[in-house]
Design an enzyme around this catalytic site. Structure first.
Site, PDB file in Angstrom:
ATOM      1  N   ASP A 248       0.849  -1.198   0.000  1.00 25.07           N
ATOM      2  CA  ASP A 248       0.000   0.000   0.000  1.00 25.07           C
ATOM      3  C   ASP A 248       0.883   1.246   0.000  1.00 25.07           C
ATOM      4  O   ASP A 248       2.033   1.201   0.445  1.00 25.07           O
ATOM      5  CB  ASP A 248      -0.872   0.043   1.262  1.00 25.07           C
TER       6      ASP A 248
ATOM      7  N   ARG B 110      -1.732  -0.556  -8.568  1.00 25.73           N
ATOM      8  CA  ARG B 110      -3.106  -0.231  -8.141  1.00 25.73           C
ATOM      9  C   ARG B 110      -3.193   1.292  -8.175  1.00 25.73           C
ATOM     10  O   ARG B 110      -2.376   1.980  -7.556  1.00 25.73           O
ATOM     11  CB  ARG B 110      -3.379  -0.726  -6.732  1.00 25.73           C
TER      12      ARG B 110
HETATM   13  P1  FDA Z   1     -14.335   9.601  -4.249  1.00 26.44           P
HETATM   14  O1  FDA Z   1     -13.732   9.928  -2.922  1.00 26.44           O
HETATM   15  O2  FDA Z   1     -14.543  10.691  -5.222  1.00 26.44           O
HETATM   16  O3  FDA Z   1     -15.696   8.843  -3.972  1.00 26.44           O
HETATM   17  C1  FDA Z   1     -16.589   8.485  -5.014  1.00 26.44           C
HETATM   18  C2  FDA Z   1     -17.867   7.952  -4.379  1.00 26.44           C
HETATM   19  O4  FDA Z   1     -17.580   6.723  -3.691  1.00 26.44           O
HETATM   20  C3  FDA Z   1     -18.432   8.849  -3.281  1.00 26.44           C
HETATM   21  O5  FDA Z   1     -19.286   9.816  -3.810  1.00 26.44           O
HETATM   22  C4  FDA Z   1     -19.177   7.862  -2.404  1.00 26.44           C
HETATM   23  O6  FDA Z   1     -20.401   7.518  -2.986  1.00 26.44           O
HETATM   24  C5  FDA Z   1     -18.282   6.643  -2.483  1.00 26.44           C
HETATM   25  N1  FDA Z   1     -17.314   6.583  -1.365  1.00 26.44           N
HETATM   26  C6  FDA Z   1     -15.986   6.818  -1.430  1.00 26.44           C
HETATM   27  N2  FDA Z   1     -15.420   6.622  -0.223  1.00 26.44           N
HETATM   28  C7  FDA Z   1     -16.415   6.278   0.612  1.00 26.44           C
HETATM   29  C8  FDA Z   1     -16.477   5.934   2.002  1.00 26.44           C
HETATM   30  N3  FDA Z   1     -15.386   5.915   2.763  1.00 26.44           N
HETATM   31  N4  FDA Z   1     -17.693   5.621   2.533  1.00 26.44           N
HETATM   32  C9  FDA Z   1     -18.804   5.611   1.757  1.00 26.44           C
HETATM   33  N5  FDA Z   1     -18.815   5.922   0.450  1.00 26.44           N
HETATM   34  C10 FDA Z   1     -17.641   6.250  -0.113  1.00 26.44           C
HETATM   35  N6  FDA Z   1      -5.320   5.289  -0.708  1.00 26.44           N
HETATM   36  C11 FDA Z   1      -3.992   5.504  -0.487  1.00 26.44           C
HETATM   37  O7  FDA Z   1      -3.584   6.628  -0.286  1.00 26.44           O
HETATM   38  N7  FDA Z   1      -3.120   4.435  -0.499  1.00 26.44           N
HETATM   39  C12 FDA Z   1      -3.530   3.168  -0.757  1.00 26.44           C
HETATM   40  O8  FDA Z   1      -2.708   2.245  -0.763  1.00 26.44           O
HETATM   41  C13 FDA Z   1      -4.918   2.953  -1.004  1.00 26.44           C
HETATM   42  N8  FDA Z   1      -5.396   1.701  -1.266  1.00 26.44           N
HETATM   43  C14 FDA Z   1      -6.707   1.549  -1.652  1.00 26.44           C
HETATM   44  C15 FDA Z   1      -7.178   0.302  -2.057  1.00 26.44           C
HETATM   45  C16 FDA Z   1      -8.469   0.169  -2.541  1.00 26.44           C
HETATM   46  C17 FDA Z   1      -8.936  -1.178  -3.007  1.00 26.44           C
HETATM   47  C18 FDA Z   1      -9.330   1.306  -2.617  1.00 26.44           C
HETATM   48  C19 FDA Z   1     -10.705   1.200  -3.185  1.00 26.44           C
HETATM   49  C20 FDA Z   1      -8.888   2.517  -2.183  1.00 26.44           C
HETATM   50  C21 FDA Z   1      -7.595   2.659  -1.671  1.00 26.44           C
HETATM   51  N9  FDA Z   1      -7.139   3.878  -1.210  1.00 26.44           N
HETATM   52  C22 FDA Z   1      -5.790   4.050  -0.962  1.00 26.44           C
HETATM   53  C23 FDA Z   1      -8.110   4.956  -0.892  1.00 26.44           C
HETATM   54  C24 FDA Z   1      -8.280   5.943  -2.035  1.00 26.44           C
HETATM   55  O9  FDA Z   1      -7.125   6.705  -2.192  1.00 26.44           O
HETATM   56  C25 FDA Z   1      -9.484   6.878  -1.789  1.00 26.44           C
HETATM   57  O10 FDA Z   1      -9.259   7.624  -0.624  1.00 26.44           O
HETATM   58  C26 FDA Z   1     -10.829   6.179  -1.670  1.00 26.44           C
HETATM   59  O11 FDA Z   1     -10.931   5.103  -2.531  1.00 26.44           O
HETATM   60  C27 FDA Z   1     -11.981   7.150  -2.004  1.00 26.44           C
HETATM   61  O12 FDA Z   1     -11.850   7.629  -3.305  1.00 26.44           O
HETATM   62  P2  FDA Z   1     -12.754   7.189  -4.562  1.00 26.44           P
HETATM   63  O13 FDA Z   1     -11.827   6.852  -5.660  1.00 26.44           O
HETATM   64  O14 FDA Z   1     -13.691   6.135  -4.176  1.00 26.44           O
HETATM   65  O15 FDA Z   1     -13.471   8.519  -5.007  1.00 26.44           O
END
Ligand code: FDA
Length: 324
Positions: free
Chosen positions: A143, A197
Site C-alpha cells: 500500500d 493499483r
Molecule cells: P471519491 O472519494 O470521489 O468517492 C466516489 C464515491 O464513492 C463517493 O461519492 C461515495 O459515494 C463513495 N465513497 C468513497 N469513499 C467512501 C467511504 N469511505 N464511505 C462511503 N462511500 C464512499 N489510498 C492511499 O492513499 N493508499 C492506498 O494504498 C490505497 N489503497 C486503496 C485500495 C483500494 C482497493 C481502494 C478502493 C482505495 C484505496 N485507497 C488508498 C483509498 C483511495 O485513495 C481513496 O481515498 C478512496 O478510494 C476514495 O476515493 P474514490 O476513488 O472512491 O473517489
C-alpha cells in the site's frame, strides 16, 4: 461570496482535513475503541478484529464471485516488537488463505512493518512476507502511505519484486493520482512491467506535492487510468467513483481491452451495490478486506472520504449518549 457548491466543497475539504489530522491521534484512537457505537460503525468497514472473524467474511465475498485482498490493520508502528508481530500475522494469513481455498492476495503497509523505526527492519519484515508469497504463489501489494514514504516504498518494491513470477507470486505497488509526481512514476513502473493499483490518495498532503482540488485529482486519475488500461500491465483500478468506472468500461469496450486485462478494486463495506453490479456484469472486482484491532486511522480515513459517514456516526453517538 462563493456559490453554494463551492462553499460546500470548501466545507467538505475543511472537514476532511480535520478528520485526517485526528487520524494520527493515538490517544483518540484508544478512546474510540472503547465506545460501542463507534465499534458498531467500524464493523461496516472492517471485517473483524481477528483473522478467525475475518475469514468467513472473505469466504462470503468469494461465494458472491468477488476476488479479495486482505489487510491486517496497523500503521505508523513505533516498537520493533509490534512490527515483527505484524509480519507474523501476515505469515499466518498466507497459510490460512490457501488452506481455505481463498485468494492468496494480501496488502500491507511499510510503516506497519517498521519503516518508521528503521528501513532495514521494514525490509526484513516485508522480505519475509514476500519470501512466503514466493513459496505459496501469492500476491503482495505494498500500500502507499503519505508522500514521505513514496520513494522508500517504490525502492522496496523494486528490491523485493521476485524475478521468477511463474507460479503467480508477485509484488505490486500503489500510485496515488493526487500526487503531482505520479505521471512520472507510472511511466517508470510501466516500463518495468510492474503491477499498479491506481487510487486517488487518502492522505492529507501539502500543496507542493499534491493537487488539492477534487476536480484536478479526478482528472489526473482519469489520465493515469487510460495510460494504464492501454499498457498491458494488468492494472487495478481502485475507486468507487461511478463516473470514472463507466469511463473505464467505455474505453475497454471500445478498444477491445479484455475483461481479464485489468480489475476494479473497492473497499470492504463501501458501495456494495456497485461491487455486486459490476461483478454480475462480468467485470473483475477485488474487495480490499481489512481486519484487526488497529482500525482507528483506517476508519478515520473512511470517514474523511464521505461527510455523510460523519453525520451518521454523530447521530448514533447522540442517540446512545450516556449508554457507553
Ligand atoms: P471519491 O472519494 O470521489 O468517492 C466516489 C464515491 O464513492 C463517493 O461519492 C461515495 O459515494 C463513495 N465513497 C468513497 N469513499 C467512501 C467511504 N469511505 N464511505 C462511503 N462511500 C464512499 N489510498 C492511499 O492513499 N493508499 C492506498 O494504498 C490505497 N489503497 C486503496 C485500495 C483500494 C482497493 C481502494 C478502493 C482505495 C484505496 N485507497 C488508498 C483509498 C483511495 O485513495 C481513496 O481515498 C478512496 O478510494 C476514495 O476515493 P474514490 O476513488 O472512491 O473517489
Amino acid at each position: 461570496m462563493p456559490d453554494r457548491s463551492a462553499a460546500s466543497e470548501l466545507a467538505e475539504r475543511a472537514m476532511r482535513s480535520v478528520l485526517l489530522s485526528l487520524s494520527h491521534r493515538k490517544s483518540l484512537g484508544r478512546l474510540a475503541t472503547k465506545v460501542p457505537v463507534t465499534r458498531r460503525m467500524v464493523g461496516r468497514f472492517v471485517a473483524g478484529e481477528t483473522m478467525e472473524e475475518a475469514l468467513p467474511a472473505i469466504e462470503r465475498l468469494h461465494d458472491q464471485g468477488m476476488r479479495t485482498t486482505v489487510d491486517v490493520l496497523g500503521e505508523s508502528v513505533t516498537a520493533e516488537v509490534d512490527a515483527r508481530a505484524a509480519c507474523a500475522d501476515y505469515l499466518a494469513l498466507l497459510d490460512a488463505l490457501p488452506a481455505r481455498g481463498l485468494d492468496r492476495n494480501v496488502s500491507l503497509k511499510p510503516s506497519q512493518m517498521g519503516a518508521k523505526i528503521d528501513e532495514a527492519l521494514a525490509r526484513e519484515n516485508i522480505g519475509a512476507v514476500v519470501a512466503k508469497a514466493i513459496e505459496t504463489g501469492a500476491f503482495v501489494r505494498i500500500d502507499m502511505e503519505d508522500h514521505r514514504y513514496t520513494d522508500r516504498t517504490l525502492d522496496l518494491w523494486r528490491e523485493l519484486r521476485p524475478a521468477d513470477r511463474s507460479n503467480g507470486a508477485d509484488v505490486g505497488v500503489v500510485i496515488q493520482a493526487a500526487l503531482r509526481r505520479s505521471e512520472q512514476d507510472v511511466e517508470a513502473i510501466v516500463a518495468e512491467g510492474g503491477r499498479i493499483r491506481l487510487c486517488k490518495g487518502a492522505y492529507k498532503e501539502p500543496e507542493s506535492v499534491a493537487f488539492q482540488d477534487k476536480a484536478e485529482v479526478d482528472e489526473a486519475y482519469e489520465r493515469l487510468m487510460l495510460r494504464l488500461l492501454r499498457s498491458g500491465t494488468y492494472p487495478a483500478l481502485a475507486t468507487h467513483d461511478v463516473r470514472i468506472i463507466k469511463r473505464a468500461i467505455e474505453v475497454a469496450t471500445a478498444e477491445g481491452i479484455g475483461r481479464d486485462a485489468f480489475e476494479f478494486q473497492m473497499l470492504y463495506g463501501v458501495r456494495r451495490d456497485l461491487q455486486d453490479e459490476l461483478c454480475a456484469a462480468g467485470w473483475r472486482v477485488r474487495v480490499y478486506v481489512p481486519f484487526g484491532g488497529q482500525w482507528y486511522p483506517y476508519f478515520m480515513r473512511r470517514l474523511a472520504e464521505r461527510p455523510a459517514n460523519v453525520s451518521f456516526l454523530l447521530r448514533n453517538l447522540w442517540r446512545e449518549r450516556g449508554r457507553a
